[in-house]
Scaffold this active site. Structure first.
Site, PDB file in Angstrom:
ATOM      1  N   GLY A   1       0.830  -1.237   0.043  1.00  0.00           N
ATOM      2  CA  GLY A   1       0.161  -0.071   0.115  1.00  0.00           C
ATOM      3  C   GLY A   1       0.821   1.269  -0.139  1.00  0.00           C
TER       4      GLY A   1
ATOM      5  N   LEU B   1      -5.001  -7.256  -6.945  1.00  0.00           N
ATOM      6  CA  LEU B   1      -4.693  -8.504  -7.540  1.00  0.00           C
ATOM      7  C   LEU B   1      -5.784  -9.030  -8.375  1.00  0.00           C
ATOM      8  CD1 LEU B   1      -2.784 -10.645  -5.020  1.00  0.00           C
ATOM      9  CD2 LEU B   1      -2.117 -10.331  -7.541  1.00  0.00           C
TER      10      LEU B   1
ATOM     11  N   LEU C   1      -9.129  -9.745 -10.741  1.00  0.00           N
ATOM     12  CA  LEU C   1      -9.994  -9.153 -12.170  1.00  0.00           C
ATOM     13  C   LEU C   1     -11.231  -8.516 -11.394  1.00  0.00           C
ATOM     14  CD1 LEU C   1      -9.867  -8.954 -15.213  1.00  0.00           C
ATOM     15  CD2 LEU C   1     -11.309 -11.034 -14.956  1.00  0.00           C
TER      16      LEU C   1
ATOM     17  N   HIS D   1      -0.227   0.021 -13.294  1.00  0.00           N
ATOM     18  CA  HIS D   1       0.583  -1.208 -13.811  1.00  0.00           C
ATOM     19  C   HIS D   1       2.171  -1.056 -13.989  1.00  0.00           C
ATOM     20  CE1 HIS D   1       1.011  -5.473 -15.005  1.00  0.00           C
ATOM     21  NE2 HIS D   1       1.912  -4.860 -15.924  1.00  0.00           N
TER      22      HIS D   1
ATOM     23  N   ASP E   1      -5.424  -5.392 -17.591  1.00  0.00           N
ATOM     24  CA  ASP E   1      -4.582  -4.603 -18.029  1.00  0.00           C
ATOM     25  C   ASP E   1      -4.850  -4.294 -19.595  1.00  0.00           C
ATOM     26  OD1 ASP E   1      -3.303  -4.648 -15.512  1.00  0.00           O
ATOM     27  OD2 ASP E   1      -1.975  -6.305 -16.542  1.00  0.00           O
TER      28      ASP E   1
HETATM   29  C1  GAR Z   1       2.778  -1.276  -7.585  1.00  0.00           C
HETATM   30  O1  GAR Z   1       4.174  -1.416  -8.122  1.00  0.00           O
HETATM   31  C2  GAR Z   1       1.615  -1.469  -8.788  1.00  0.00           C
HETATM   32  O2  GAR Z   1       2.023  -0.931 -10.085  1.00  0.00           O
HETATM   33  C3  GAR Z   1       1.784  -2.854  -8.921  1.00  0.00           C
HETATM   34  O3  GAR Z   1       1.670  -3.562  -7.704  1.00  0.00           O
HETATM   35  C4  GAR Z   1       2.722  -2.573  -6.830  1.00  0.00           C
HETATM   36  C5  GAR Z   1       2.015  -2.380  -5.759  1.00  0.00           C
HETATM   37  O4  GAR Z   1       2.809  -1.457  -4.580  1.00  0.00           O
HETATM   38  N1  GAR Z   1       0.480  -3.070  -9.537  1.00  0.00           N
HETATM   39  C6  GAR Z   1       0.348  -4.279 -10.417  1.00  0.00           C
HETATM   40  O5  GAR Z   1       1.300  -4.995 -10.484  1.00  0.00           O
HETATM   41  C7  GAR Z   1      -1.054  -4.508 -10.990  1.00  0.00           C
HETATM   42  N2  GAR Z   1      -0.873  -5.588 -11.903  1.00  0.00           N
HETATM   43  P1  GAR Z   1       2.284  -0.918  -3.311  1.00  0.00           P
HETATM   44  O6  GAR Z   1       1.431  -1.807  -2.478  1.00  0.00           O
HETATM   45  O7  GAR Z   1       3.695  -0.681  -2.343  1.00  0.00           O
HETATM   46  O8  GAR Z   1       1.657   0.327  -3.774  1.00  0.00           O
END
Ligand code: GAR
Length: 188
Positions: free
Chosen positions: A12, A85, A87, A102, A143
């Site tokens: 987060g 995570l 869909l 993404h 995506d």
């Molecule tokens: C982020 O880098 C985001 O772009 C990615 O998960 C990470 C979450 O980081 N999202 C995906 O891969 C979606 N397919 P965070 O929990 O530290 O914000």
């Protein structure tokens, strides 16, 4: 006030960055954070930032209108996926505008299973010289929604998934909140 809900499954750090960006904003407010993981760190983080945080089950997400009703009751205008995570089911897409981030240059390295460090590991393993972030609208496929913004960064020969992830996170912190703000400005 225009209310945002953030959905997140993990740490987060983006959720926190977005909450901080819109704190004291004159027109936009992060109303709440929602997670599909009961023990996700995002839920802890959010509480210390003074924003309400909720957990939901797969059944509540996909099989009932409970979540949709709650989001409507809270007057949510926009849902932000910040490391989320699952869909998104069609009912939610029909009722709300949803934006995802993404950590790669879509359409490359996207789709089911391409999440977080898995994305960076694959980019590094393929010896790419460039990666970046894609901020896009969410549709029924992983995506594949309309792009709002792409920003690139280099991938260096000595990068690991972790060093690349750190570079990508910096891009996310810099561009994601402003992209949300700009989207809402254009929408109104
Ligand atoms: C982020 O880098 C985001 O772009 C990615 O998960 C990470 C979450 O980081 N999202 C995906 O891969 C979606 N397919 P965070 O929990 O530290 O914000």
């Amino acid at each position: 006030m225009r209310n945002i809900a953030i959905f997140a499954s993990g740490s987060g750090s983006n959720a926190e960055n977005i909450i901080r960006y819109f704190k004291n904003h004159p027109t936009v407010r992060v109303d709440s954070v929602w997670s599909n993981k009961r023990d996700a760190f995002v839920l802890e983080r959010t509480k210390t930032l003074g924003v309400e945080a909720f957990y939901f089950t797969k059944e509540e997400f996909q099989g009932s209108d409970k979540l949709i009703k709650e989001l409507k009751n809270r007057n949510i205008e926009l849902i932000i996926l910040a490391g989320f995570l699952w869909l998104v089911p069609p009912e939610l897409i029909e009722d709300f505008t949803i934006i995802n981030i993404h950590p790669a240059l879509l359409p490359n390295y996207g789709g089911k299973g391409m999440y977080g460090s898995k994305v960076h590991e694959t980019v590094v393993a393929n010896h790419e010289t460039e990666s970046g972030i894609t901020i896009h609208l969410v549709n029924r496929e992983y995506d594949r929604g309309e792009h709002l913004l792409q920003v690139k960064c280099p991938v260096y020969p000595l990068d690991s998934a972790d060093t690349l992830a750190a570079r990508i996170h910096e891009l996310e912190y810099k561009y994601f909140p402003a992209a949300i703000e700009e989207f809402l400005n254009r929408k109104s």
